[in-house]
Design a protein around this motif. Structure first.
Motif, PDB file in Angstrom:
ATOM      1  N   HIS A 172       0.814  -1.226  -0.010  1.00  0.00           N
ATOM      2  CA  HIS A 172      -0.130  -0.017   0.114  1.00  0.00           C
ATOM      3  C   HIS A 172       0.955   1.136  -0.114  1.00  0.00           C
ATOM      4  N   SER A 173       0.210   2.276  -0.448  1.00  0.00           N
ATOM      5  CA  SER A 173       0.898   3.803  -0.702  1.00  0.00           C
ATOM      6  C   SER A 173      -0.102   4.683  -0.737  1.00  0.00           C
ATOM      7  N   VAL A 174       0.350   5.919  -0.627  1.00  0.00           N
ATOM      8  CA  VAL A 174      -0.694   7.103  -0.656  1.00  0.00           C
ATOM      9  C   VAL A 174       0.080   8.149  -1.399  1.00  0.00           C
ATOM     10  N   ALA A 175      -0.692   8.999  -2.435  1.00  0.00           N
ATOM     11  CA  ALA A 175      -0.309   9.850  -3.063  1.00  0.00           C
ATOM     12  C   ALA A 175       0.129  11.094  -2.108  1.00  0.00           C
ATOM     13  N   ARG A 176       1.354  11.766  -2.258  1.00  0.00           N
ATOM     14  CA  ARG A 176       1.764  12.924  -1.414  1.00  0.00           C
ATOM     15  C   ARG A 176       0.540  14.055  -1.827  1.00  0.00           C
ATOM     16  N   TRP A 177       0.442  14.377  -2.990  1.00  0.00           N
ATOM     17  CA  TRP A 177      -0.460  15.539  -3.471  1.00  0.00           C
ATOM     18  C   TRP A 177      -1.770  15.674  -2.895  1.00  0.00           C
ATOM     19  N   THR A 178      -2.165  14.467  -2.458  1.00  0.00           N
ATOM     20  CA  THR A 178      -3.866  14.638  -2.111  1.00  0.00           C
ATOM     21  C   THR A 178      -3.672  14.850  -0.596  1.00  0.00           C
ATOM     22  N   TYR A 179      -2.769  14.790  -0.104  1.00  0.00           N
ATOM     23  CA  TYR A 179      -2.655  15.225   1.344  1.00  0.00           C
ATOM     24  C   TYR A 179      -1.800  16.467   1.555  1.00  0.00           C
ATOM     25  N   GLY A 180      -2.192  17.411   0.683  1.00  0.00           N
ATOM     26  CA  GLY A 180      -1.142  18.523   0.559  1.00  0.00           C
ATOM     27  C   GLY A 180      -1.302  19.458   1.791  1.00  0.00           C
ATOM     28  N   ASP A 181      -2.549  19.228   2.462  1.00  0.00           N
ATOM     29  CA  ASP A 181      -2.755  20.019   3.823  1.00  0.00           C
ATOM     30  C   ASP A 181      -1.862  19.708   4.955  1.00  0.00           C
ATOM     31  N   LEU A 182      -1.401  18.377   4.950  1.00  0.00           N
ATOM     32  CA  LEU A 182      -0.454  17.696   5.938  1.00  0.00           C
ATOM     33  C   LEU A 182       0.994  18.318   5.389  1.00  0.00           C
ATOM     34  N   SER A 183       1.888  18.751   6.480  1.00  0.00           N
ATOM     35  CA  SER A 183       3.408  18.774   6.293  1.00  0.00           C
ATOM     36  C   SER A 183       3.878  17.138   5.577  1.00  0.00           C
TER      37      SER A 183
END
Length: 295
Positions: free
Chosen positions: A45-56
């Motif tokens: 599993h992974s998650v795309a960085r840009w979709t959680y741009g509100d988080l550092s």
């Protein structure tokens, strides 16, 4: 694509989950408590960085660890030290591209792209990562067959180095109907033809399930018939590109099983845009998505 470090991290997560460990994480001064998921180990599993741009990037690393997986997608070199600090893999590296529209189908950009990708391939390899994203670019009136020929000509200039360094160049498939009008690589058939022409184990397709559902559908059959050309997967709900739950038309447990059954050992990365306004709600959406795809 498996490596001992990632397997060790998964083992730690599994042990923590088996013991019922709770991990607290603070977002904007509010505590978020999550029990580590007991993952089955069949899907990376992974998650795309840009979709959680509100988080550092640091908070996203912490959130990933609270859920119990160990990879973040679409991360460039400046953030790799933070990922390493938290024992997290950069499952799809980026930053070599010029942009999304000036890509490999255009010979006028080949020299610049070759220079940028040559530098980035070295960076990816030295960091111990594997995958590096690339893009076809927009057609601007160019015929599909011409774009294919041009992409082959350009990509052949970097693939010997990619093979030498153990880096896999992955072209992402986009929909041209809604999100990326005029993008050339907007069908699995075009992408597969490019893979066949290049005939290299160091070139694959990033098969974005959301984009391909919008443009052509027939997701599971396509995965079963062409999985050998797919080196990476992205998710999102259709329509809307939001959560992958029962609010949208795709049934991700079946899709994830189809991917698993091909023997795939790469990454399935969540790339949906969370609808929750709070950061804790957004992280809970990510946790739910990992559970949905953990088959």
């Amino acid at each position: 694509m498996n490596n001992p470090r990632r397997n060790l991290l998964k083992g730690i997560a599994l042990t923590g989950a088996a013991l019922g460990s709770n991990v607290a994480l603070s977002f904007s001064g509010r505590a978020y408590e999550s029990k580590l998921l007991l993952l089955k180990g069949h899907i990376n599993h992974s998650v795309a960085r840009w979709t959680y741009g509100d988080l550092s990037i640091e908070d996203l690393c912490k959130a990933v660890n609270t859920i119990g997986f160990s990879a973040i997608d679409l991360v460039g070199p400046k953030d790799w030290p933070m990922l390493k600090r938290y024992g997290i893999d950069s499952s799809m590296c980026n930053g070599a591209e010029i942009n999304l529209v000036d890509g490999w189908i255009h010979p006028q950009f080949h020299d610049e792209l070759v220079e940028r990708y040559t530098q980035h391939i070295d960076l990816v390899a030295k960091a111990g990562y594997t995958n590096l994203v690339c893009f076809s670019g927009n057609a601007r009136g160019m015929a599909k067959e011409v774009g294919l020929k041009n992409a082959v000509m350009g990509l052949k200039r970097i693939l010997p180095l990619a093979q030498q360094k153990g880096v896999v160049i992955q072209m992402e498939l986009f929909n041209s109907k809604i999100d990326h009008p005029d993008y050339m690589a907007d069908s699995s058939d075009w992408g597969v033809a490019l893979c066949q022409e290049l005939d290299s184990p160091n070139f694959k397709l990033l098969y974005d399930i959301y984009h391909m559902q919008v443009n052509e559908g027939d997701i599971i059959r396509t995965i079963r018939e062409h999985h050998q050309y797919f080196g990476h997967y992205h998710t999102a709900g259709v329509p809307g590109r939001h959560e992958i739950d029962d609010t949208q038309e795709l049934y991700y447990p079946a899709i994830a099983k189809a991917i698993r059954d091909t023997g795939f050992t790469g990454f399935l990365a969540q790339e949906f845009i969370p609808t929750a306004e709070s950061q804790t709600g957004q992280i809970e959406s990510l946790r739910n998505a990992i559970q949905i795809c953990d088959v």
